[in-house]
Design an enzyme around this catalytic site. Structure first.
Site, PDB file in Angstrom:
ATOM      1  N   CYS A 104       0.721  -1.248  -0.034  1.00 44.16           N
ATOM      2  CA  CYS A 104      -0.083   0.024  -0.089  1.00 44.16           C
ATOM      3  C   CYS A 104       0.858   1.295   0.013  1.00 44.16           C
ATOM      4  O   CYS A 104       0.343   2.338  -0.245  1.00 44.16           O
ATOM      5  CB  CYS A 104      -0.944   0.076   1.084  1.00 44.16           C
ATOM      6  SG  CYS A 104      -0.109   0.262   2.737  1.00 44.16           S
ATOM      7  N   HIS A 142      -0.068  11.320  15.931  1.00 41.75           N
ATOM      8  CA  HIS A 142      -0.831  10.679  14.824  1.00 41.75           C
ATOM      9  C   HIS A 142      -0.012   9.572  14.152  1.00 41.75           C
ATOM     10  O   HIS A 142       1.226   9.959  13.729  1.00 41.75           O
ATOM     11  CB  HIS A 142      -1.208  11.554  13.810  1.00 41.75           C
ATOM     12  CG  HIS A 142      -2.018  11.008  12.395  1.00 41.75           C
ATOM     13  ND1 HIS A 142      -3.145  10.540  12.532  1.00 41.75           N
ATOM     14  CD2 HIS A 142      -1.250  10.887  11.298  1.00 41.75           C
ATOM     15  CE1 HIS A 142      -3.388   9.981  11.500  1.00 41.75           C
ATOM     16  NE2 HIS A 142      -2.298  10.301  10.618  1.00 41.75           N
ATOM     17  N   HIS A 145      -3.812   4.960  10.059  1.00 45.37           N
ATOM     18  CA  HIS A 145      -5.102   4.353  10.409  1.00 45.37           C
ATOM     19  C   HIS A 145      -5.313   3.055  10.262  1.00 45.37           C
ATOM     20  O   HIS A 145      -4.222   2.169   9.990  1.00 45.37           O
ATOM     21  CB  HIS A 145      -6.071   4.799   9.092  1.00 45.37           C
ATOM     22  CG  HIS A 145      -6.350   6.409   9.164  1.00 45.37           C
ATOM     23  ND1 HIS A 145      -5.591   7.236   8.637  1.00 45.37           N
ATOM     24  CD2 HIS A 145      -7.525   7.042   9.752  1.00 45.37           C
ATOM     25  CE1 HIS A 145      -5.990   8.497   8.629  1.00 45.37           C
ATOM     26  NE2 HIS A 145      -6.982   8.394   9.448  1.00 45.37           N
ATOM     27  N   ASP A 149      -8.810  -5.223   6.577  1.00 51.17           N
ATOM     28  CA  ASP A 149      -8.457  -5.615   5.347  1.00 51.17           C
ATOM     29  C   ASP A 149      -7.171  -6.490   5.103  1.00 51.17           C
ATOM     30  O   ASP A 149      -6.487  -6.715   3.984  1.00 51.17           O
ATOM     31  CB  ASP A 149      -8.778  -4.829   4.195  1.00 51.17           C
ATOM     32  CG  ASP A 149      -7.664  -3.686   4.216  1.00 51.17           C
ATOM     33  OD1 ASP A 149      -7.045  -3.600   4.989  1.00 51.17           O
ATOM     34  OD2 ASP A 149      -7.750  -2.662   3.420  1.00 51.17           O
ATOM     35  N   ARG A 157      -4.897  -4.276   9.354  1.00 52.75           N
ATOM     36  CA  ARG A 157      -3.822  -3.550   8.687  1.00 52.75           C
ATOM     37  C   ARG A 157      -3.638  -2.187   9.399  1.00 52.75           C
ATOM     38  O   ARG A 157      -4.546  -1.420   9.078  1.00 52.75           O
ATOM     39  CB  ARG A 157      -4.104  -3.535   7.273  1.00 52.75           C
ATOM     40  CG  ARG A 157      -2.849  -2.688   6.519  1.00 52.75           C
ATOM     41  CD  ARG A 157      -3.200  -2.860   5.042  1.00 52.75           C
ATOM     42  NE  ARG A 157      -4.528  -2.181   4.656  1.00 52.75           N
ATOM     43  CZ  ARG A 157      -4.659  -1.058   4.223  1.00 52.75           C
ATOM     44  NH1 ARG A 157      -3.804  -0.031   4.092  1.00 52.75           N
ATOM     45  NH2 ARG A 157      -5.837  -0.684   3.824  1.00 52.75           N
ATOM     46  N   CYS A 159      -1.900   0.855   8.979  1.00 49.99           N
ATOM     47  CA  CYS A 159      -1.312   1.665   7.999  1.00 49.99           C
ATOM     48  C   CYS A 159      -0.615   2.722   8.508  1.00 49.99           C
ATOM     49  O   CYS A 159      -1.401   3.890   9.266  1.00 49.99           O
ATOM     50  CB  CYS A 159      -2.200   1.904   6.929  1.00 49.99           C
ATOM     51  SG  CYS A 159      -1.425   2.588   5.485  1.00 49.99           S
TER      52      CYS A 159
END
Length: 177
Positions: A104, A142, A145, A149, A157, A159
């Protein structure tokens, strides 16, 4: 006049369905109050203090909830054994054993260290989407997310932006944690 209303209504519906189809479904359970010991979140700094210890790019991601460009992060293709830490406060968040290549463009993990007390999950309604943001429980930085999936047994996941991470190589003693 009736035909014009139908065209406008059809256009509106196509736009709404288009936005909804671009979102990844997340059924991740939000952090709930439990008997678990919650990590100390007293790691408070002013914006000026953060700007002194973080690079401008890290500040943008960690403190302003930014995102680095896909495929540009230092830890995207990183395979060394050890622990991925929060770039803001140094808290160990993920291990190399939890990392996988999701293709990704960002580092992906299928779990977190600490049994859920180091990474907080927060509903995120920004950019016209409904997602689950992940932040460091200690400093509130931060990270990225989480999506449901993932291709591993957990189905998750995480990410994560490389800019929000540091890395601590493991030693034989640490591998047994």
């Amino acid at each position: 006049m009736c035909v014009m209303k139908k065209i406008i209504m059809s256009s509106f519906l196509v736009t709404v369905v288009g936005f909804m189809s671009c979102q990844t479904s997340t059924n991740t359970k939000e952090k709930q109050t439990s008997n678990k010991k919650i990590m100390d979140t007293s790691y408070k700094k002013t914006d000026e203090e953060w700007k002194k210890i973080l690079s401008p790019e890290q500040y943008y991601v960690l403190r302003q909830k930014g995102t680095e460009r896909a495929g540009t992060g230092e830890y995207n293709n990183h395979t060394e054994k050890g622990f991925y830490t929060c770039a803001g406060c140094g808290t160990e968040l993920f291990s190399n054993e939890q990392k996988f290549d999701s293709h990704c463009g960002w580092p992906s993990f299928d779990g977190e260290l600490g049994g859920g007390d180091r990474v907080l999950k927060v509903k995120d309604f920004s950019h016209g989407m409904i997602r689950t943001e992940i932040v460091c429980a200690k400093c509130g930085g931060h990270l990225g997310h989480i999506f449901d999936d993932g291709p591993t047994a957990t189905g998750q996941r995480y990410c994560v932006n490389s800019l929000s991470l540091g890395f601590k190589p493991s030693t034989n003693k640490e591998e047994k944690k």
